[in-house]
Enzyme design. Structure first.
Site, PDB file in Angstrom:
ATOM      1  N   ARG A 270      15.292  32.993  18.300  1.00 49.41           N
ATOM      2  CA  ARG A 270      15.392  34.408  17.903  1.00 49.41           C
ATOM      3  C   ARG A 270      15.517  34.496  16.371  1.00 49.41           C
ATOM      4  NH1 ARG A 270      14.358  39.655  19.280  1.00 49.41           N
ATOM      5  NH2 ARG A 270      15.807  41.039  18.195  1.00 49.41           N
ATOM      6  N   GLU A 365      42.313  32.848  43.825  1.00 51.36           N
ATOM      7  CA  GLU A 365      43.005  31.541  43.785  1.00 51.36           C
ATOM      8  C   GLU A 365      44.150  31.567  42.777  1.00 51.36           C
ATOM      9  OE1 GLU A 365      42.088  28.897  45.612  1.00 51.36           O
ATOM     10  OE2 GLU A 365      40.151  29.539  46.368  1.00 51.36           O
TER      11      GLU A 365
HETATM   12  C1  LIG Z   1      35.393  38.083  45.134  1.00 55.20           C
HETATM   13  C2  LIG Z   1      36.713  37.696  45.699  1.00 55.20           C
HETATM   14  C3  LIG Z   1      36.798  36.758  46.708  1.00 55.20           C
HETATM   15  C4  LIG Z   1      38.037  36.435  47.282  1.00 55.20           C
HETATM   16  N1  LIG Z   1      38.106  35.521  48.316  1.00 55.20           N
HETATM   17  C5  LIG Z   1      39.299  35.325  48.970  1.00 55.20           C
HETATM   18  C6  LIG Z   1      39.361  34.501  50.146  1.00 55.20           C
HETATM   19  O1  LIG Z   1      38.374  33.886  50.550  1.00 55.20           O
HETATM   20  N2  LIG Z   1      40.546  34.404  50.802  1.00 55.20           N
HETATM   21  C7  LIG Z   1      41.676  35.054  50.390  1.00 55.20           C
HETATM   22  O2  LIG Z   1      42.711  34.929  51.036  1.00 55.20           O
HETATM   23  N3  LIG Z   1      41.648  35.829  49.260  1.00 55.20           N
HETATM   24  C8  LIG Z   1      40.491  35.992  48.560  1.00 55.20           C
HETATM   25  N4  LIG Z   1      40.436  36.788  47.434  1.00 55.20           N
HETATM   26  C9  LIG Z   1      41.635  37.531  47.046  1.00 55.20           C
HETATM   27  C10 LIG Z   1      42.332  36.999  45.802  1.00 55.20           C
HETATM   28  O3  LIG Z   1      42.905  35.762  46.051  1.00 55.20           O
HETATM   29  C11 LIG Z   1      43.357  38.066  45.380  1.00 55.20           C
HETATM   30  O4  LIG Z   1      42.597  39.153  44.868  1.00 55.20           O
HETATM   31  C12 LIG Z   1      44.327  37.565  44.330  1.00 55.20           C
HETATM   32  O5  LIG Z   1      45.254  36.660  44.897  1.00 55.20           O
HETATM   33  C13 LIG Z   1      45.106  38.714  43.660  1.00 55.20           C
HETATM   34  O6  LIG Z   1      45.643  39.592  44.591  1.00 55.20           O
HETATM   35  P1  LIG Z   1      45.407  41.165  44.446  1.00 55.20           P
HETATM   36  O7  LIG Z   1      43.966  41.408  44.224  1.00 55.20           O
HETATM   37  O8  LIG Z   1      46.055  41.799  45.626  1.00 55.20           O
HETATM   38  O9  LIG Z   1      46.157  41.568  43.119  1.00 55.20           O
HETATM   39  P2  LIG Z   1      47.724  41.882  42.961  1.00 55.20           P
HETATM   40  O10 LIG Z   1      48.530  40.787  43.565  1.00 55.20           O
HETATM   41  O11 LIG Z   1      47.985  43.267  43.392  1.00 55.20           O
HETATM   42  O12 LIG Z   1      47.864  41.784  41.383  1.00 55.20           O
HETATM   43  C14 LIG Z   1      47.447  42.832  40.509  1.00 55.20           C
HETATM   44  C15 LIG Z   1      47.861  42.450  39.084  1.00 55.20           C
HETATM   45  O13 LIG Z   1      49.294  42.311  39.026  1.00 55.20           O
HETATM   46  C16 LIG Z   1      49.622  41.029  38.518  1.00 55.20           C
HETATM   47  N5  LIG Z   1      50.853  40.540  39.130  1.00 55.20           N
HETATM   48  C17 LIG Z   1      51.174  40.455  40.457  1.00 55.20           C
HETATM   49  N6  LIG Z   1      52.407  39.941  40.616  1.00 55.20           N
HETATM   50  C18 LIG Z   1      52.880  39.689  39.372  1.00 55.20           C
HETATM   51  C19 LIG Z   1      54.090  39.139  38.860  1.00 55.20           C
HETATM   52  N7  LIG Z   1      55.072  38.698  39.674  1.00 55.20           N
HETATM   53  N8  LIG Z   1      54.227  39.042  37.519  1.00 55.20           N
HETATM   54  C20 LIG Z   1      53.243  39.446  36.678  1.00 55.20           C
HETATM   55  N9  LIG Z   1      52.079  39.952  37.095  1.00 55.20           N
HETATM   56  C21 LIG Z   1      51.891  40.065  38.425  1.00 55.20           C
HETATM   57  C22 LIG Z   1      48.447  40.141  38.881  1.00 55.20           C
HETATM   58  O14 LIG Z   1      48.397  38.990  38.066  1.00 55.20           O
HETATM   59  C23 LIG Z   1      47.282  41.096  38.649  1.00 55.20           C
HETATM   60  O15 LIG Z   1      46.978  41.125  37.278  1.00 55.20           O
HETATM   61  C24 LIG Z   1      39.213  37.068  46.799  1.00 55.20           C
HETATM   62  C25 LIG Z   1      39.123  37.974  45.729  1.00 55.20           C
HETATM   63  C26 LIG Z   1      37.899  38.284  45.174  1.00 55.20           C
HETATM   64  C27 LIG Z   1      37.828  39.260  44.047  1.00 55.20           C
END
Ligand SMILES: Cc1cc2nc3c(=O)[nH]c(=O)nc-3n(C[C@H](O)[C@H](O)[C@H](O)COP(=O)(O)OP(=O)(O)OC[C@H]3O[C@@H](n4cnc5c(N)ncnc54)[C@H](O)[C@@H]3O)c2cc1C
Length: 386
Positions: A270, A365
């Site tokens: 580029r 994870e």
């Molecule tokens: C595409 C995709 C595929 C997935 N596949 C799987 C799967 O195969 N099996 C499975 O079981 N799960 C799966 N997940 C789920 C994933 O593991 C969860 O989304 C993840 O563990 C976070 O949970 P939550 O989305 O409920 O966020 P929450 O737990 O609600 O967290 C929201 C925010 O709050 C923060 N937070 C939470 N608790 C605290 C604390 N104590 N101190 C500071 N900050 C905190 C988090 O870091 C985050 O920033 C998948 C998710 C995605 C997006």
């Protein structure tokens, strides 16, 4: 040798490790790269077909032994994850969830009958597994899970729901984690059991070349032998997550490498202001910083992989790798995006797809915050989780 390998890390890999890496790289070049942008745009991926092809190469549960699994080293498995994720994080997720979550749970905690029933078919990619831990209201805090398993005579009755479950809509078996009167237990649940339903989660802006779903469990009756006998307490699903996170430590570097290679090639051709943008000092500073982080990430992955092969890898060490390598990979993807200018937002190039995918990898994870808390607890001796 790749120009990215500034530290000659390649030289510390064994012959077999390099061979496995080149086989997976070829597979990704032939089978994933030509199609993945289309899969991503349409949100449709031929996951079952891919699973059979990956199974033929021994990639499913490749670090497990027996039951048709390849018994490869943790480092070889990590290199395979890196190459798969250089294609797409969603494709790597298919392999990680199958091998490190679903198969590992059955391999590590299952009965001999459960292993015989599921593992050879899963290793071949003929049966697909998923891993149900997350729930609509319980993600980072799985100890609060609402899914229940209660006894009814010899049977178990499961009630509840799981959310964001990779592979769920195409799965033959789900490893479901549920609360019982004695604590958390795991179950191998055939997806055709009455009362089990899986619905695909659509409209994702990330990991679009991966099938994600919601599972509902409506008074699902299971025989006593559906329970994974060795899975006792929350440490069982957390043990599976440690396995899968190790693959992610490597995998994220694959997405970052693909971004870096794309940006290096783009910047070399580029031309602006009469010369290649690669010749500008600001562009070179970006590349230098990214390459330094990428090489540090690879050293970290290799170190953790060698610890895993020695059987001494601890969960907090995996947290160091997951936190650093996914965070840096995402930073690299975003920075490479700037180097491609407007073309960086186009699906003609893989960079924005990788950046979007890495947003999911950052969250699943264990989010970055959760890994910071694990490391913080190791450093201070104090738990700041709740
Ligand atoms: C595409 C995709 C595929 C997935 N596949 C799987 C799967 O195969 N099996 C499975 O079981 N799960 C799966 N997940 C789920 C994933 O593991 C969860 O989304 C993840 O563990 C976070 O949970 P939550 O989305 O409920 O966020 P929450 O737990 O609600 O967290 C929201 C925010 O709050 C923060 N937070 C939470 N608790 C605290 C604390 N104590 N101190 C500071 N900050 C905190 C988090 O870091 C985050 O920033 C998948 C998710 C995605 C997006």
């Amino acid at each position: 040798m790749s120009p990215l390998d500034l530290l000659d890390i390649d030289a510390s890999l064994g012959e077999e490790e390099r061979q496995i890496r080149s086989v997976v790289r070829r597979l990704v070049d032939d089978r994933v790269r030509p199609h993945v942008a289309g899969w991503y745009e349409s949100g449709q991926v031929p996951a079952r077909e891919l699973a059979v092809e990956f199974g033929k190469l021994g990639l499913l549960g490749m670090h497990l032994t027996g039951y048709g699994c390849a018994g490869a080293s943790a480092v070889a498995y990590g290199l395979a994850c890196l190459e798969l994720e250089a294609g797409d994080s969603g494709v790597r997720s298919l392999v990680s969830v199958q091998g490190s979550l679903a198969m590992y749970a059955i391999w590590r905690y299952g009965s001999e009958e459960q292993k015989q029933r599921w593992l050879p078919a899963m290793a071949a990619g003929e049966a697909i597994g998923c891993f149900g831990l997350t729930e609509p209201d319980h993600g980072s805090d799985p100890a609060s899970m609402a899914t229940r398993a209660r006894r009814d005579g010899d049977d178990w009755i499961l009630t509840g729901g799981k959310m964001w479950i990779t592979n769920a809509p195409i799965a033959d078996v789900a490893v479901i984690w549920a609360r019982t009167d004695e604590g958390v237990r795991g179950f191998a649940v055939p997806m055709d059991t009455p009362g089990v339903a899986a619905r695909e989660i659509r409209h994702k802006m990330s990991l679009r070349a991966s099938v994600t779903g919601e599972i509902t469990l409506d008074d699902v009756r299971l025989p006593a032998d559906a329970r994974l006998p060795e899975a006792v307490g929350l440490k069982a699903p957390l043990g599976c997550l440690t396995e899968a996170r190790h693959g992610i430590v490597w995998g994220a570097l694959g997405a970052a490498r693909d971004c870096l290679e794309t940006a290096l090639s783009y910047a070399g051709t580029r031309t602006q202001f009469g010369r290649p943008i690669a010749g500008f000092q600001l562009t070179q500073a970006k590349f230098a910083d990214m390459a330094v982080e990428w090489n540090k990430g690879l050293l970290l992955a290799l170190h953790l992989g060698r610890l895993a092969d020695a059987g001494t890898l601890r969960p907090a060490q995996v947290s160091v790798g997951k936190l650093n390598n996914v965070r840096e990979a995402l930073e690299i993807a975003r920075q490479c995006r700037t180097i491609l200018g407007a073309n960086g937002v186009s699906a003609e190039y893989p960079v924005m797809r990788h950046a979007n995918n890495l947003e999911s990898v950052l969250t699943y994870e264990g989010t970055s915050e959760i890994h910071q808390l694990v490391i913080g607890q190791t450093l201070t001796g104090l738990s700041a989780f709740a």
